[in-house]
Design a protein around this motif. Structure first.
Motif: not given
Length: 849
Positions: A339-353, A401-407
């Motif tokens: 994932l790109p690190g220049g900005k906060s990951p979007s909710p869509e990209s986190l959900k897709a992952m 990492a927070l998104a992974i923990v919550q799942g």
């Protein structure tokens, strides 16, 4: 230092000072205090065996001289027998390491313990009639005799600076000495407290819990609150035929009890023996490391995953200019989603992952080979860019990492975050500053807009830490290497989530040990500390890892004056320093303090740990000084002083305040010398000046540490540390190796540096092993002495977090300066003073064996 009599309290979670509202207006959120069903006639279980003292296992490995303290030296080389302990003697008294329980609480009915005082003490009626709410006489549950109690002087949860309280407000509020307590909410208790699996009885007026000091009406079961003296009903549960029958109730027989409720958050949840089974660990690793650092890091990571229990779920995230999330479903090779690190990951990209086919959290028993493959695949940074200028997007990596923990369970419903249970932990392995993406600062301090960008980054990182805390995740940041990491930025992230920031010289042994200890710390969540005091005593200041709690007034009691503190996490290695004052002169013969620690443990059980303390009041200064605990007083003084030492220049200023404090104590509590205007320091506080002298010249306030980052990290660690670690950080312990493999404790003076001896110096975050030149020249003896000293150092620090670095060196070497600078320079005294005042160390050296 001036005394401020108004009752407002101030809370300090360094570096922020928070001043909560008047304690009388503070409210506590709680359910109705009278929900327990009517008890059957056989509700009183039989009494349990007497309360045991904290466990100490004798060991022949360490021998101690008959010393009261380093400031009270031995005057004659008497060959008296000495006790044998498993760890070296002295402040604080060491007990054997506490082992975590296999289950969260006892499943058998609670078996109460007898009263803390003698079994011969009866429960007489009040000697004089009292009129309260139409009741003419109250039966006392405890004797009113003015005995001296030491209820919790050995408790790991609460340690007061004195065991008596002065009645005179003017003397009680002298700021130079002060009165207060150190509270360790997450400290394990051995033996375990009494467990009560029902709703507590609480005062309808102030919210205090019923306890062993309450007055009880046997006929009606009514009880009188010791805090506000209000009379309360017990729903018939305290109706008894005799006072002895009441002793069988845990809350009326022990000063420490725990109320446990299960199943509220997770119906059908079954506790298991391994507390970490539902608490995942995500490693967030810096990929911008040079080859030398990366090799040490890889070794530490391989050892780390090998040490984890098989059921522990682990995730791996790398960060540089991008964020790489490793997929454990690929068994043959290391595979990661980027994932790109220049900005906060979007909710869509986190959900897709999160909802994709990848496995980003996997139990060790199923993925250990994959984890080793991932760590072996790491490669050093190849570009010719200075360490401090390499792009590191730590902020975005922690968000992922927070998104992974919550799942998939991280769905917010009506403001409540659903989580898998237990405090999750993110461990950051950093080798440089955050210079890219959200929460970053420019590479160079010379950037024209650096102050503004730093302020923005501090706020962003603090908000990210608070979000992690809200989701039940603790973030520990472990830094290593020689590159400055911009400590203030990372400190905000760790502190707001309830974690810690630790600096290491490299990614080697000490880093690996801290990695393992950080992962296995049992942390409670949703912690709340409440403090209630009787007789116009109030908490004027709090220092520790928390903030003021905002309690919903709709659920509060009528006149709840408790001080409420929201804890970032509930861990064994942390404590709160409470400073107390009196609003007026005290009229009562006893004062009462009640501490309530509410949290959810790793098994998702709701715990309310209630600790009630009673101290006698005295009129004379001498009686008060005799009860002062020098070490606890020194630690509280040190924490209050360090709170104001936010940089090196302020630390130097605080050295002079230590001098003034000692003078003021002598002026207020000492006796005037004959034919002199000087006052003699109170003999009852003989150890206090030496402890404050160590504080003044040691690493906390002195110039031993060279970089401001080191001082900042050490200062923050000290302000939140437990009593044991805090005391060691203030004053080191010095132990000399003797023939036969034993050790003798010496005062921490440089007189202990004998050329034919080996000495261990424990200074909290550092342990030094010093070998004299004569001993070092004898290869066989020096090797045996060094091995014994290293074994002792590991034993002393076995349960300590952060794990200290252990350095060994010879007399006269360059590294020996670390050792010499932490000892009191008694060699510089005139010879007659060395003999008359410091002869203890010499006698122990020449005659101690």
């Amino acid at each position: 230092m001036t005394n401020q009599p108004p009752p407002q309290s101030s809370f300090n979670a360094y570096p922020v000072n928070i001043h909560p509202s008047n304690p009388a207006e503070t409210k506590l959120s709680s359910s109705s205090p009278f929900l327990s069903p009517s008890a059957p006639p056989s509700r009183f279980p039989p009494p349990a065996p007497p309360l045991l003292q904290p466990n100490q296992i004798p060991s022949p490995s360490i021998k101690i001289p008959n010393l009261a303290s380093p400031s009270n030296p031995i005057r004659t080389p008497s060959p008296l027998p000495v006790p044998h302990l498993s760890t070296p003697p002295g402040p604080p008294v060491f007990s054997s390491p506490l082992q975590p329980a296999a289950v969260p609480f006892r499943t058998s009915p609670a078996t109460p313990q007898p009263l803390a005082f003698s079994s011969g003490s009866s429960l007489p009626a009040s000697s004089s009639p009292q009129v309260l709410n139409g009741i003419t006489q109250l039966q006392h549950q405890i004797s009113d005799t003015k005995e001296e109690y030491s209820h919790l002087s050995d408790s790991p949860n609460v340690l007061f600076t004195a065991h008596k309280v002065l009645k005179q407000k003017k003397l009680a509020n002298v700021p130079s000495l002060g009165f207060g307590a150190l509270v360790s909410p997450g400290q394990e208790v051995s033996p375990g407290p009494q467990i009560i699996q029902r709703d507590p009885h609480r005062c309808q007026n102030c919210g205090a819990f019923s306890n062993l000091y309450c007055n009880i009406l046997l006929g009606s079961g009514q009880w009188q609150c010791v805090i506000c003296r209000n009379l309360n009903a017990s729903e018939g549960e305290y109706i008894a035929s005799s006072k002895e029958e009441l002793r069988n109730l845990p809350e009326l027989s022990s000063p420490l009890v725990e109320y446990v409720q299960t199943g509220n958050k997770r119906p059908g949840f079954i506790p298991v023996s391994d507390s970490r089974v539902t608490a995942p660990i995500v490693l967030v690793i810096d990929e911008c490391l040079d080859e030398s650092h990366l090799q040490h890091l890889q070794s530490s990571l391989h050892a780390f995953v090998d040490s984890l229990p098989p059921t522990t779920r682990i995730g791996v995230v790398l960060y540089g200019r991008t964020v790489s999330v490793y997929d454990f479903s690929e068994e043959l090779s290391a595979c990661a989603d980027v994932l790109p690190g220049g900005k906060s990951p979007s909710p869509e990209s986190l959900k897709a992952m999160v909802y994709g086919t990848g496995i980003y959290l996997s139990p060790i028993h199923a993925s250990l080979p994959v984890a080793h493959t991932i760590f072996s695949s790491l490669r050093p940074f190849k570009l010719n860019i200075p360490e401090a200028s390499r792009d590191r997007c730590l902020g975005a990596a922690v968000e992922v990492a927070l998104a992974i923990v919550q799942g998939p369970s991280a769905e917010v419903s009506r403001g409540v975050v659903k989580r898998p249970g237990g405090n999750s932990r993110i461990i950051v392995c950093a080798g440089g500053p955050t210079t890219y993406g959200p929460g970053s600062v420019p590479h160079s301090f010379g950037h024209p807009n650096y102050p503004h960008l730093e302020k923005t980054a501090l706020k962003w990182m603090e908000n990210l830490g608070r979000e992690a805390h809200h989701r039940g995740t603790v973030i520990d940041v472990l830094c290593a290497g020689t590159c400055p990491v911009r400590v203030p930025i990372l400190q905000c992230l760790a502190k707001a989530s309830g974690g810690v920031l630790v600096l290491h010289d490299d990614f080697g042994e000490a880093f690996g040990v801290n990695l393992q200890r950080a992962s296995c710390r049992a942390a409670g969540s949703q912690g709340l500390l409440e403090v209630r005091c009787s007789d116009d005593i109030f908490v004027s200041q709090v220092i520790g890892p928390g903030e003021e709690a905002h309690i919903d007034s709709n659920d509060a009691f009528r006149n709840d004056g408790a001080l409420s503190v929201k804890m970032f996490s509930v861990e064994e290695t942390q404590s709160f320093a409470l400073f107390m004052e009196a609003r007026a002169d005290i009229k009562s013969d006893f004062v009462y303090f009640q501490f309530v620690i509410q949290f959810s443990n790793v098994y998702q059980a709701d715990i309310s740990r209630v600790i009630t303390v009673r101290f006698p009041t005295v009129d004379t200064v001498s009686a008060y000084l005799e009860s002062v605990q020098d070490e606890a007083a020194a630690v509280l003084i040190a924490k209050k002083t360090l709170l104001r030492a936010k940089n090196f220049n302020e630390a130097l200023d605080m050295q002079s305040t230590i001098d003034e404090r000692v003078k003021d104590i002598a002026s207020k509590f000492g006796s005037q010398l004959p034919k002199s205007k000087l006052n003699q320091f109170p003999k009852e506080l003989s150890l206090l000046p030496e402890l404050l002298f160590h504080l003044r010249r040691g690493p906390l306030l002195g110039s031993i540490l060279g970089h401001e980052d080191e001082r900042s990290v050490l200062r923050n660690l000290f302000l939140n540390a437990s009593f044991d670690l805090s005391l060691r950080m203030v004053a080191p312990r010095c132990l000399m190796h003797r023939e036969g493999g034993t050790f003798e404790e010496l005062p921490a003076y440089d007189l202990a540096m004998q050329s034919d001896a080996a000495v261990v110096l424990d200074h909290g975050t550092d342990v030094f092993i010093w070998l004299g030149t004569e001993l070092a020249a004898q290869e066989g003896k020096s090797a045996a002495a060094l091995a014994a000293c290293r074994t002792l150092a590991e034993e002393l620090t076995e349960m300590r977090f952060p794990a200290p670095r252990i350095l060994a060196f010879k007399e006269g070497s360059s590294q020996a300066r670390y050792f010499v600078s932490r000892l009191i320079p008694a060699h510089k005294d005139p010879p007659y003073e060395q003999v008359s005042e410091k002869e203890c160390a010499m006698l122990l050296v020449y005659y101690g064996a």
